[in-house]
Design a protein around this motif. Structure first.
Motif, PDB file in Angstrom:
ATOM      1  N   SER A 297      42.001  15.053 -65.664  1.00 14.37           N
ATOM      2  CA  SER A 297      41.041  14.992 -64.560  1.00 14.37           C
ATOM      3  C   SER A 297      39.916  16.010 -64.666  1.00 14.37           C
ATOM      4  O   SER A 297      38.891  15.870 -64.001  1.00 14.37           O
ATOM      5  N   TYR A 298      40.101  17.049 -65.483  1.00 20.79           N
ATOM      6  CA  TYR A 298      39.048  18.057 -65.578  1.00 20.79           C
ATOM      7  C   TYR A 298      39.086  18.742 -66.937  1.00 20.79           C
ATOM      8  O   TYR A 298      40.017  18.578 -67.722  1.00 20.79           O
ATOM      9  N   ARG A 313      36.343  25.267 -64.002  1.00 23.10           N
ATOM     10  CA  ARG A 313      36.685  23.914 -64.428  1.00 23.10           C
ATOM     11  C   ARG A 313      35.459  23.031 -64.278  1.00 23.10           C
ATOM     12  O   ARG A 313      34.690  23.171 -63.324  1.00 23.10           O
ATOM     13  N   TYR A 315      34.157  19.125 -63.959  1.00 27.68           N
ATOM     14  CA  TYR A 315      34.506  17.738 -63.676  1.00 27.68           C
ATOM     15  C   TYR A 315      33.309  16.889 -64.087  1.00 27.68           C
ATOM     16  O   TYR A 315      32.314  16.794 -63.363  1.00 27.68           O
ATOM     17  N   LYS A 321      29.336  14.949 -60.797  1.00 26.27           N
ATOM     18  CA  LYS A 321      29.759  16.042 -61.660  1.00 26.27           C
ATOM     19  C   LYS A 321      29.852  17.318 -60.822  1.00 26.27           C
ATOM     20  O   LYS A 321      29.087  17.497 -59.871  1.00 26.27           O
ATOM     21  N   LYS A 334      34.808  23.687 -55.251  1.00 19.12           N
ATOM     22  CA  LYS A 334      33.936  22.870 -56.100  1.00 19.12           C
ATOM     23  C   LYS A 334      32.489  22.947 -55.635  1.00 19.12           C
ATOM     24  O   LYS A 334      32.198  23.037 -54.443  1.00 19.12           O
TER      25      LYS A 334
END
Length: 365
Positions: A297-298, A313, A315, A321, A334
């Motif tokens: 997933s990442y 991380r 994504y 994104k 995030k």
């Protein structure tokens, strides 16, 4: 900072500055001279970098090429510069005219972003119309960095570069053609391959059938190669797995998922994001301690290859994104990004995250 990181830093500088550059002179000062300096040449020494280089050609007197890289009083590279928004064309260009009357074996045409390297592979002392190497400094590939390194003052060797120039030139022209055939096989290729396996008449319906089949075959070959490489990497990773990593996986702290699914594919965009993060953090820090691990997933960027020390991380696989950090409570936060360039907006968070991981390491010591 090694050559690779220096060139990547130049590319980052270009991406940051180019939109504010209005003139050709500003392009030279802000983009091209720093690049020449990165190649090891003293841009303030006319014995090394001669600006407005003049070489009279027949009845043409006083014509100038923007820069000449000099060695032992003779030019070894001629450089013609354009504004970064200008297209690069050799039409009526001084490079063509100067090449055969100087001892220079290489001509470079650049707008500060793209660099095209020319020599005389087809006809001696006459510069080729097509470059043997073209590099976009904002989209550098590792293989291109190695080729560019050959033009560094410390490594410059005419014969060594010329030996590889022919392969570079034709490979550069072949790769787009091969990619085109893979994405949309030409009629000639379809007929050639189909005849090897199908003895019947290749009428329109069968032609379309084989065209689709050949395209699918190309895709499966690439997929199989990626899978084989991932399996090989996974085998090595399992052999090197340490008890400490097993302990980390048993804890409740956020960890990076093990790469056990061969469908995980590390993309060029993810790797480029990793290099940007490492370039940001390299100042005063050993960049080799910053590594990456991919997950379903990442894409994780870690300190000391430890899944308990995530710096950030990325994504990158979805429609949206984002870049993510762990806060002091080790909860993920995030931030949406539109492109890789947006990573530069989070330099402070990256440095803070690295400091936090280093501080935790010292506590455990």
């Amino acid at each position: 900072m090694d050559f690779k990181d220096t060139i990547k830093a130049i590319g980052e500088r270009i991406a940051r500055l180019k939109d504010s550059i209005q003139t050709e002179e500003a392009t030279k000062t802000a983009l091209i001279l720093p690049f020449l300096n990165a190649l090891g040449y003293d841009v303030f020494d006319p014995h090394e970098v001669s600006p407005e280089f003049i070489s009279d050609i027949g009845t043409k007197k006083g014509e100038k090429v923007d820069y000449a890289i000099m060695r032992d009083g003779h030019p070894i590279m001629l450089i013609e510069c354009k504004h970064h928004n200008q297209s690069l064309t050799l039409h009526d260009n001084q490079l063509l005219r100067y090449f055969h009357v100087t001892k220079a074996r290489f001509g470079i045409l650049t707008n500060g972003v793209i660099y095209r390297f020319y020599t005389d592979l087809i006809e001696p002392n006459k510069m080729d119309q097509k470059p043997f190497l073209e590099i976009n400094l904002t989209e550098m590939k590792d293989a291109q960095v190695e080729e560019l390194k050959k033009f560094h003052k410390s490594y410059f060797d005419v014969e060594s570069i010329l030996t590889n120039a022919s392969e570079l030139k034709y490979m550069g022209q072949l790769k787009p053609l091969i990619l085109q055939e893979m994405n949309d096989p030409s009629d000639a290729l379809v007929r050639y391959i189909a005849k090897q396996v199908y003895p019947g008449l290749l009428h329109a319906k069968m032609f379309d059938y084989f065209k689709a089949l050949i395209k699918k075959g190309f895709q499966q070959i690439i997929s199989d190669q990626i899978t084989d490489r991932l399996k090989s990497a996974l085998t090595k990773e399992e052999m090197l797995e340490t008890p400490a990593a097993a302990t980390a996986n048993a804890s409740n702290e956020p960890v990076v998922e093990a790469k056990k699914d061969p469908t995980i594919v590390t993309t060029a965009e993810e790797l480029e994001g990793f290099y940007i993060v490492r370039a940001i953090l390299r100042e005063g820090f050993d960049g080799e301690r910053i590594v990456h691990r991919d997950a379903q997933s990442y894409f994780a960027i870690l300190l000391d290859d430890n899944n308990r020390k995530p710096i950030c991380r990325l994504y990158m696989n979805g429609q949206k994104k984002s870049i993510a950090f762990l806060d002091e409570a080790r909860k993920e936060v995030k931030y949406e990004i539109k492109s890789l360039n947006d990573i530069y907006n989070y330099q402070e968070q990256l440095k803070k995250s690295l400091e936090m991981m280093l501080a935790e390491s010292k506590k455990k010591e």
